[in-house]
Design a protein around this motif. Structure first.
Motif, short mmCIF file in Angstrom:
data_model
loop_
_atom_site.label_atom_id
_atom_site.label_comp_id
_atom_site.label_asym_id
_atom_site.label_seq_id
_atom_site.Cartn_x
_atom_site.Cartn_y
_atom_site.Cartn_z
N ILE A 66 0.83 -1.21 0.00
CA ILE A 66 0.00 0.00 0.00
C ILE A 66 0.87 1.26 0.00
O ILE A 66 0.48 2.30 -0.53
CB ILE A 66 -0.96 -0.01 1.22
N HIS A 67 2.08 1.14 0.54
CA HIS A 67 3.00 2.29 0.53
C HIS A 67 3.46 2.60 -0.89
O HIS A 67 3.60 3.78 -1.27
CB HIS A 67 4.22 1.99 1.41
N ASP A 68 3.66 1.56 -1.71
CA ASP A 68 4.03 1.77 -3.11
C ASP A 68 2.87 2.40 -3.88
O ASP A 68 3.08 3.30 -4.71
CB ASP A 68 4.41 0.43 -3.77
N LEU A 69 1.65 1.95 -3.59
CA LEU A 69 0.48 2.53 -4.25
C LEU A 69 0.33 4.01 -3.89
O LEU A 69 0.01 4.84 -4.74
CB LEU A 69 -0.77 1.75 -3.86
N HIS A 129 2.84 10.57 -7.02
CA HIS A 129 3.62 10.88 -8.22
C HIS A 129 2.70 11.40 -9.32
O HIS A 129 3.03 12.39 -10.00
CB HIS A 129 4.34 9.61 -8.69
N LEU A 130 1.55 10.75 -9.51
CA LEU A 130 0.60 11.20 -10.53
C LEU A 130 0.00 12.56 -10.18
O LEU A 130 -0.25 13.39 -11.05
CB LEU A 130 -0.50 10.15 -10.72
N THR A 131 -0.25 12.77 -8.90
CA THR A 131 -0.79 14.06 -8.45
C THR A 131 0.17 15.19 -8.79
O THR A 131 -0.24 16.25 -9.29
CB THR A 131 -1.05 14.03 -6.93
N ASP A 132 1.46 14.96 -8.55
CA ASP A 132 2.47 15.96 -8.89
C ASP A 132 2.56 16.16 -10.40
O ASP A 132 2.76 17.27 -10.89
CB ASP A 132 3.83 15.55 -8.34
N LYS A 133 2.41 15.06 -11.13
CA LYS A 133 2.50 15.13 -12.59
C LYS A 133 1.39 15.99 -13.17
O LYS A 133 1.59 16.73 -14.15
CB LYS A 133 2.43 13.71 -13.18
N MET A 134 0.20 15.90 -12.58
CA MET A 134 -0.95 16.65 -13.09
C MET A 134 -0.78 18.17 -12.91
O MET A 134 -1.50 18.94 -13.53
CB MET A 134 -2.23 16.19 -12.39
N TYR A 158 -7.32 5.26 -6.80
CA TYR A 158 -6.88 6.43 -7.58
C TYR A 158 -7.99 7.48 -7.68
O TYR A 158 -7.73 8.68 -7.63
CB TYR A 158 -6.44 5.99 -8.97
N SER A 159 -9.24 7.02 -7.82
CA SER A 159 -10.36 7.96 -7.92
C SER A 159 -10.52 8.75 -6.64
O SER A 159 -10.74 9.97 -6.65
CB SER A 159 -11.66 7.20 -8.23
N SER A 160 -10.40 8.05 -5.50
CA SER A 160 -10.56 8.70 -4.20
C SER A 160 -9.43 9.67 -3.91
O SER A 160 -9.66 10.83 -3.55
CB SER A 160 -10.64 7.63 -3.11
N GLU A 161 -8.19 9.20 -4.10
CA GLU A 161 -7.03 10.04 -3.77
C GLU A 161 -6.85 11.17 -4.79
O GLU A 161 -6.25 12.20 -4.46
CB GLU A 161 -5.77 9.17 -3.73
N GLY A 162 -7.34 10.97 -6.01
CA GLY A 162 -7.17 12.00 -7.02
C GLY A 162 -8.37 12.92 -7.16
O GLY A 162 -8.41 13.76 -8.07
N LYS A 163 -9.33 12.77 -6.26
CA LYS A 163 -10.56 13.58 -6.35
C LYS A 163 -10.24 15.07 -6.32
O LYS A 163 -9.51 15.54 -5.46
CB LYS A 163 -11.49 13.22 -5.20
N GLY A 164 -10.74 15.77 -7.30
CA GLY A 164 -10.47 17.20 -7.40
C GLY A 164 -9.22 17.51 -8.18
O GLY A 164 -8.96 18.67 -8.51
N LEU A 204 12.13 5.98 -16.74
CA LEU A 204 11.47 6.73 -17.81
C LEU A 204 10.16 7.37 -17.35
O LEU A 204 9.67 8.31 -17.98
CB LEU A 204 11.21 5.81 -19.01
N ALA A 205 9.59 6.85 -16.26
CA ALA A 205 8.37 7.45 -15.69
C ALA A 205 8.72 8.58 -14.72
O ALA A 205 7.84 9.13 -14.06
CB ALA A 205 7.56 6.39 -14.97
N ASN A 206 10.03 8.91 -14.64
CA ASN A 206 10.51 10.04 -13.85
C ASN A 206 10.45 9.81 -12.34
O ASN A 206 10.26 10.73 -11.57
CB ASN A 206 9.74 11.32 -14.21
N TYR A 207 10.64 8.55 -11.92
CA TYR A 207 10.79 8.27 -10.50
C TYR A 207 12.25 8.44 -10.12
O TYR A 207 13.15 8.18 -10.92
CB TYR A 207 10.34 6.84 -10.17
N GLN A 208 12.49 8.87 -8.89
CA GLN A 208 13.85 9.01 -8.40
C GLN A 208 14.37 7.62 -8.02
O GLN A 208 13.95 7.05 -7.01
CB GLN A 208 13.89 9.95 -7.19
N ILE A 209 15.27 7.07 -8.81
CA ILE A 209 15.76 5.72 -8.57
C ILE A 209 17.29 5.71 -8.60
O ILE A 209 17.93 6.63 -9.10
CB ILE A 209 15.24 4.71 -9.63
#
Length: 565
Positions: free
Chosen positions: A387-390, A396-401, A429-435, A536-541
């Motif tokens: 769940i921590h990875d999710l 990450h997607l929130t920042d991308k938007m 994703y729907s819940s956490e990305g709401k708004g 390539l998805a721009n994660y810090q690795i």
């Protein structure tokens, strides 16, 4: 070179790009006999640089006039030209360019003042670095050999892969009498097992034709092991498999039935049809089925025959090979679907797509498709997530938007997690990305079987069929009285591309490295690609785990060593 397929009566001359090396081995002539056998269309392909043995250019119009004058066939010329450069890149090209781009940057980062300039390349599925000046020298040697009319040497200098392709083409282009007729009791049977996969028909076609050239009587079996148990066996000839090369699915018919459910009837038909070799083309069930036949040899002497498995499944989960037939077509189909899905949101801001792929427990499809379409995440069974990875992915997607890119794509393998289902991810994703963003679900399903096979799968299937039959024929032609008696481990193998070479792996040895519960090899090479996917998805690795390509030399000696195809 000529290939015959069914169609309207006529002949097409097609001019393609590249330096013509056709004189290194004489092309099969266009024969009137092919018409009498039912072929109503012939295709002649000419490289733009084709020359005859005296160095004189061969044009498509010259060939057209020759066919019209000598044979009287209605003929048309089509020059492909720059059409060959166009179009959307295939999944194979996208992944290849990503791997080579990353390897090139790593080569620069690791270089010292003493490191020679290199060319980044791919051998099998391994990234390699080749000294630039050695590559330049071999290229010059090819042209010099052509200028001096040493055509056989020019083909060899092109590399073992080029030479192998040319030789296989000549073998399959038209029927030739067997050089040496083997004994009548050296019969071979071919069947498909598992789910249909693109490239199966290409493998059957080449296997049938090479077996006939080798002097064997060839049978094909309908509906897999179940069909073998029911006696659905028929003899085939050269022209019975005409036109199969580009067909998707399985022309023979295929089922998932395993031999243990009908072992005695299978043995009865093996004896009845005097089958001495069995070529099984299919997925995990093909491998598992042949393993069951081998383990039953102690009980049934009839099963002491030569057996070979050509892995063919979109899941790419068969041990003994890095690539299964059909997996390239499946990745291409998934990629094209994801491209359309992303395009559907071209006028919509801030949308995330959750896409479910097939593959059972194997995450190959999700991972490679993810690289090809630039996915933000790809969840697979082999790379456990919590769940921590999710949570990190959602953030990450929130920042991308908040940037100019306001569209996201998340891939999920169908069995990546027992509880984190596609519906769960959608809700999360729907819940956490709401708004911030909204979500959509897409389940690709059987679209991934892909219809017609890609060029990679057509060629791969053709070559595997040839290699497998030549290997089986060699073992069959041992001069023994009566039936073949084969009970050693290396008499039942899986053929596949392993790193840089085509290898035959005994099924009894592969059993030790197989997870039968999840239908997976215990080690999978493509997991190394996941580092590139995240980068390539721009994660810090950290790139400390990146496995760099080795520096290899390019000389006449190395070119003569066969590596893969």
């Amino acid at each position: 070179s000529m290939a015959g397929v069914r169609g309207d009566k006529g002949c097409w001359c097609s001019a393609a790009g590249g330096l013509g090396l056709s004189r290194g081995g004489r092309s099969p002539p266009l024969r009137p006999q092919t018409r009498s056998r039912g072929s109503r269309l012939n295709i002649i392909i000419i490289a733009e640089g084709a020359i005859d043995r005296s160095g004189k250019p061969i044009s498509s119009n010259y060939v057209k006039d020759l066919v019209v004058q000598r044979l009287g066939f209605d003929t048309r010329v089509t020059v492909l030209g720059h059409v060959q450069r166009g179009g959307t890149p295939s999944a194979f090209d996208r992944v290849l360019s990503s791997k080579m781009g990353m390897e090139a940057v790593m080569a620069l980062l690791e270089a010292t003042p003493d490191t020679p300039a290199c060319v980044v390349s791919l051998s099998g599925n391994q990234s390699v670095r080749l000294p630039l000046m050695e590559c330049v020298q071999v290229t010059k040697d090819v042209q010099k050999a052509m200028d001096e009319k040493r055509f056989e040497e020019a083909i060899q200098l092109r590399g073992r892969s080029f030479e192998n392709n040319w030789n296989i083409y000549k073998l399959l282009a038209h029927q030739k009498p067997a050089q040496e007729k083997v004994r009548r009791d050296r019969d071979m049977a071919i069947l498909n097992v598992g789910a249909p996969a693109a490239g199966m028909n290409a493998a059957v076609r080449s296997a049938v034709r090479i077996a006939i050239c080798q002097g064997h009587t060839v049978y094909v079996v309908s509906d897999g092991f179940e069909g073998l148990s029911k006696g659905q066996v028929r003899e085939v000839g050269w022209h019975d498999v005409a036109g199969w090369l580009g067909r998707g699915g399985s022309m023979l018919g295929t089922k998932r039935t395993l031999p243990k459910t009908c072992m005695e009837k299978i043995v009865e038909n093996v004896r009845k049809f005097n089958i001495q070799a069995l070529l099984v083309i299919g997925g995990f069930e093909a491998y598992e089925g042949v393993l069951q036949l081998v383990e039953a040899r102690g009980q049934y002497e009839e099963l002491c025959i030569i057996m070979c498995v050509i892995p063919a499944t979109i899941s790419n989960n068969v041990p003994g090979t890095d690539f299964s037939l059909g997996s390239d077509t499946a990745v291409n189909a998934a990629m094209e679907s994801c491209d359309r899905i992303k395009q559907s949101a071209s006028g919509t801001k801030r949308r995330v797509f959750i896409v479910e792929t097939m593959g059972g427990y194997c995450g190959y499809l999700s991972t490679v498709t993810g690289i090809a379409v630039g996915a933000d995440a790809a969840y697979v069974y082999e790379d456990p997530f919590t769940i921590h990875d999710l949570k990190a992915n959602v953030e990450h997607l929130t920042d991308k938007m908040k940037t100019d890119i306001q569209r996201g794509l998340v891939l999920r393998n169908e069995k990546c997690h027992e509880h984190y289902t596609t519906e769960f991810l959608y809700n999360l994703y729907s819940s956490e990305g709401k708004g911030i963003f909204d979500c959509r679900i897409n389940v690709l399903g059987h679209l991934q079987q892909g219809g017609a096979p890609t060029p990679f799968d057509r060629n791969y299937g053709t070559k595997l069929g040839v290699k497998a039959v030549l290997w089986m024929s060699e073992k069959l032609c041992v001069p023994l009285p009566g039936r073949v008696f084969a009970n050693s481990g290396d008499s039942a193998c899986v053929i596949g591309l392993r790193k840089k070479v085509v290898a035959f792996s005994p099924v009894t040895e592969l059993k030790k490295v197989t997870d039968f519960e999840h239908r997976l090899p215990q080690e999978q090479w493509w997991l190394n690609l996941r580092l590139m996917l995240k980068m390539l998805a721009n994660y810090q690795i950290s790139l400390t785990e990146y496995i760099s390509g080795t520096m290899e030399h390019v000389t006449r000696r190395t070119l003569s060593i066969e590596k893969g195809f």
